[in-house]
Design an enzyme around this catalytic site. Structure first.
Site, short mmCIF file in Angstrom:
data_model
loop_
_atom_site.label_atom_id
_atom_site.label_comp_id
_atom_site.label_asym_id
_atom_site.label_seq_id
_atom_site.Cartn_x
_atom_site.Cartn_y
_atom_site.Cartn_z
N PHE A 29 5.21 15.89 -0.46
CA PHE A 29 5.45 14.98 0.74
C PHE A 29 5.83 13.52 0.05
O PHE A 29 4.94 12.63 -0.08
CB PHE A 29 4.57 14.68 1.78
CG PHE A 29 4.05 16.22 2.37
CD1 PHE A 29 5.11 16.97 2.92
CD2 PHE A 29 2.85 16.48 2.49
CE1 PHE A 29 4.86 18.12 3.61
CE2 PHE A 29 2.27 17.66 3.10
CZ PHE A 29 3.48 18.42 3.60
N LYS A 39 -14.01 6.46 10.46
CA LYS A 39 -15.06 6.00 9.45
C LYS A 39 -15.52 4.72 9.59
O LYS A 39 -16.41 4.34 9.17
CB LYS A 39 -14.23 6.73 7.99
CG LYS A 39 -14.24 8.08 7.69
CD LYS A 39 -15.57 8.75 7.96
CE LYS A 39 -15.05 10.42 7.97
NZ LYS A 39 -16.53 11.20 7.91
N SER A 75 -15.25 7.26 3.73
CA SER A 75 -14.10 7.56 3.20
C SER A 75 -13.34 6.48 2.32
O SER A 75 -13.39 5.43 3.01
CB SER A 75 -12.90 8.43 4.06
OG SER A 75 -11.87 8.55 3.38
N TYR A 99 -7.87 8.76 11.54
CA TYR A 99 -9.21 9.21 10.84
C TYR A 99 -9.97 8.08 9.87
O TYR A 99 -11.19 7.96 10.03
CB TYR A 99 -8.79 10.40 9.77
CG TYR A 99 -9.90 10.60 8.71
CD1 TYR A 99 -10.88 11.28 9.16
CD2 TYR A 99 -9.63 10.19 7.27
CE1 TYR A 99 -11.61 11.46 7.90
CE2 TYR A 99 -10.26 10.57 6.45
CZ TYR A 99 -11.56 11.14 6.66
OH TYR A 99 -12.68 11.54 6.05
N1 UDP Z 1 0.37 16.59 -0.43
C1 UDP Z 1 1.37 17.01 -0.49
N2 UDP Z 1 1.65 18.34 -0.09
C2 UDP Z 1 0.49 18.99 0.25
C3 UDP Z 1 -0.45 18.37 0.78
C4 UDP Z 1 -0.75 17.10 0.21
O1 UDP Z 1 2.44 16.57 -1.34
O2 UDP Z 1 0.83 20.03 0.97
C5 UDP Z 1 0.14 15.15 -1.00
C6 UDP Z 1 -0.21 14.12 0.16
O3 UDP Z 1 1.07 13.47 0.73
C7 UDP Z 1 -1.04 13.01 -0.68
C8 UDP Z 1 -1.90 13.86 -1.60
O4 UDP Z 1 -1.17 15.24 -1.75
O5 UDP Z 1 -0.12 12.28 -1.55
C9 UDP Z 1 -3.32 14.09 -1.10
O6 UDP Z 1 -3.09 14.72 -0.06
P1 UDP Z 1 -4.39 15.40 0.69
O7 UDP Z 1 -4.01 15.88 2.08
O8 UDP Z 1 -5.04 16.34 -0.30
O9 UDP Z 1 -5.68 14.29 1.01
P2 UDP Z 1 -5.41 12.99 1.64
O10 UDP Z 1 -5.13 11.95 0.50
O11 UDP Z 1 -4.30 13.07 2.51
O12 UDP Z 1 -6.90 12.88 2.23
#
Ligand code: UDP
Length: 306
Positions: free
Chosen positions: A187, A123, A92, A119
């Site tokens: 977020f 990896k 990742s 996590y």
């Molecule tokens: N994100 C968000 N709302 C959600 C899920 C994700 O704002 O319900 C945002 C998260 O903070 C990040 C991006 O989307 O900036 C990608 O998040 P995801 O969980 O899809 O993948 P990650 O990058 O965490 O592996």
């Protein structure tokens, strides 16, 4: 199988035209693992198994270490015992320290010492272990560092459909688009990015599949009994913010997707994107599916008309 259903096997059978051999084997069960290695003359292993949520891993670090690292070791031991030396590993981009972030994106030589969550650490540790297995046990390793795989298989029979409420952005947006959920929480809107929301590179799963298939040809060029450890970024090089992701779906659908801003999510980084040139130069791999195509396909699976 902890976040999917066995019915997926029927759809895979339909795509292939035959039922693939399937063992619901827990990697903790060395005996069953050995029985499988005994039964087949494997050429190599593609190791996708693992827990994969950065946020969740902050609350369940030990479970992540145990599940992702300890049980992978059993698999590696079994491979060595049965002389199966080729492995492709799902790593990742979460292993990168983003301190060296710049607009060209991180290449494979960027720092990987400062992961942001358990996590990512799992990896990183597994990559180190595989590196040692290449050096001292003649493993042939390809580690693909990808970040946000999205969407569905072109057969329209397989798609991202977690059993639980999705953690990931796009499956969540789809649940809102289909009316299953009312709104999406964004977020953090105070990151140092152009619109304040997190930036990622979302790659279509069909592009990833092609990358995994190309590894076979690549191993052929190396030849048998030659240890190797190679890492490749698999990325589109088209990174977008959370708001841009929501807007993209809105635009394809001609429909508003409701969202509210919330606090930053634990473990999240402002922006992560990589440079995929190495995969292009060596594997002849580039992403082909555009974000809009991906979105249209996925809307179809969710029975939402665009
Ligand atoms: N994100 C968000 N709302 C959600 C899920 C994700 O704002 O319900 C945002 C998260 O903070 C990040 C991006 O989307 O900036 C990608 O998040 P995801 O969980 O899809 O993948 P990650 O990058 O965490 O592996």
């Amino acid at each position: 199988m902890s976040n999917t259903e066995i019915s997926v096997l029927e759809n895979i059978t339909q795509i292939l035209g035959y039922r693939p051999d399937f063992f619901g084997c827990d990697l903790r069960d060395m005996k069953q693992l050995e029985e499988i290695f005994e039964k087949y003359d494997f050429d190599g292993v593609v190791h996708f198994a693992g827990l994969k949520s950065p946020r969740e891993s902050c609350d369940r670090a030990n479970e992540y270490f145990d599940n992702n690292i300890t049980w992978s070791l059993k698999l590696f031991a079994c491979m060595e015992k049965y002389g199966v030396m080729k492995i492709i590993f799902s790593s990742s981009a979460a292993i990168y320290s983003t301190q060296g972030m710049h607009k060209k994106g991180l290449d494979e030589n960027a720092d990987i010492w400062n992961t942001n969550h358990p996590y990512g650490s799992t990896k990183l540790i597994l990559e180190n272990i595989l590196w040692d297995l290449a050096k001292f046990s003649w493993f042939q390793v390809i580690s693909f560092r990808y970040f946000n795989p999205i969407w569905a298989h072109t057969s329209w029979l397989l798609w991202e459909n977690p059993v639980w409420i999705p953690n990931n952005l796009f499956p969540y947006i789809m649940k809102v688009a289909s009316g299953d959920l009312d709104y999406i929480s964004v977020f953090g809107n105070d990151y140092n990015t152009h619109d304040g929301t997190g930036i990622r590179d979302y790659i279509d799963v069909n592009d990833l599949v092609r990358g995994h298939i190309l590894w076979y040809e690549y191993f052929d060029t190396i030849g048998q009994n030659v240890a190797c450890f190679e890492v490749f970024n698999l990325w589109t090089w088209l990174w977008i913010s959370v708001i841009e992701a929501i807007t993209s779906v809105s635009n394809v659908l001609w429909k508003d997707i409701s969202y509210v801003f919330e606090d930053r999510r634990l473990g999240d980084l402002a922006e992560v994107y990589c440079n995929p040139m190495r995969a292009k130069n060596i594997l002849w791999w580039t992403s082909k599916v555009t974000l809009d195509e991906s979105i249209k396909n996925t809307l179809y699976y969710h029975k939402i008309s665009a």
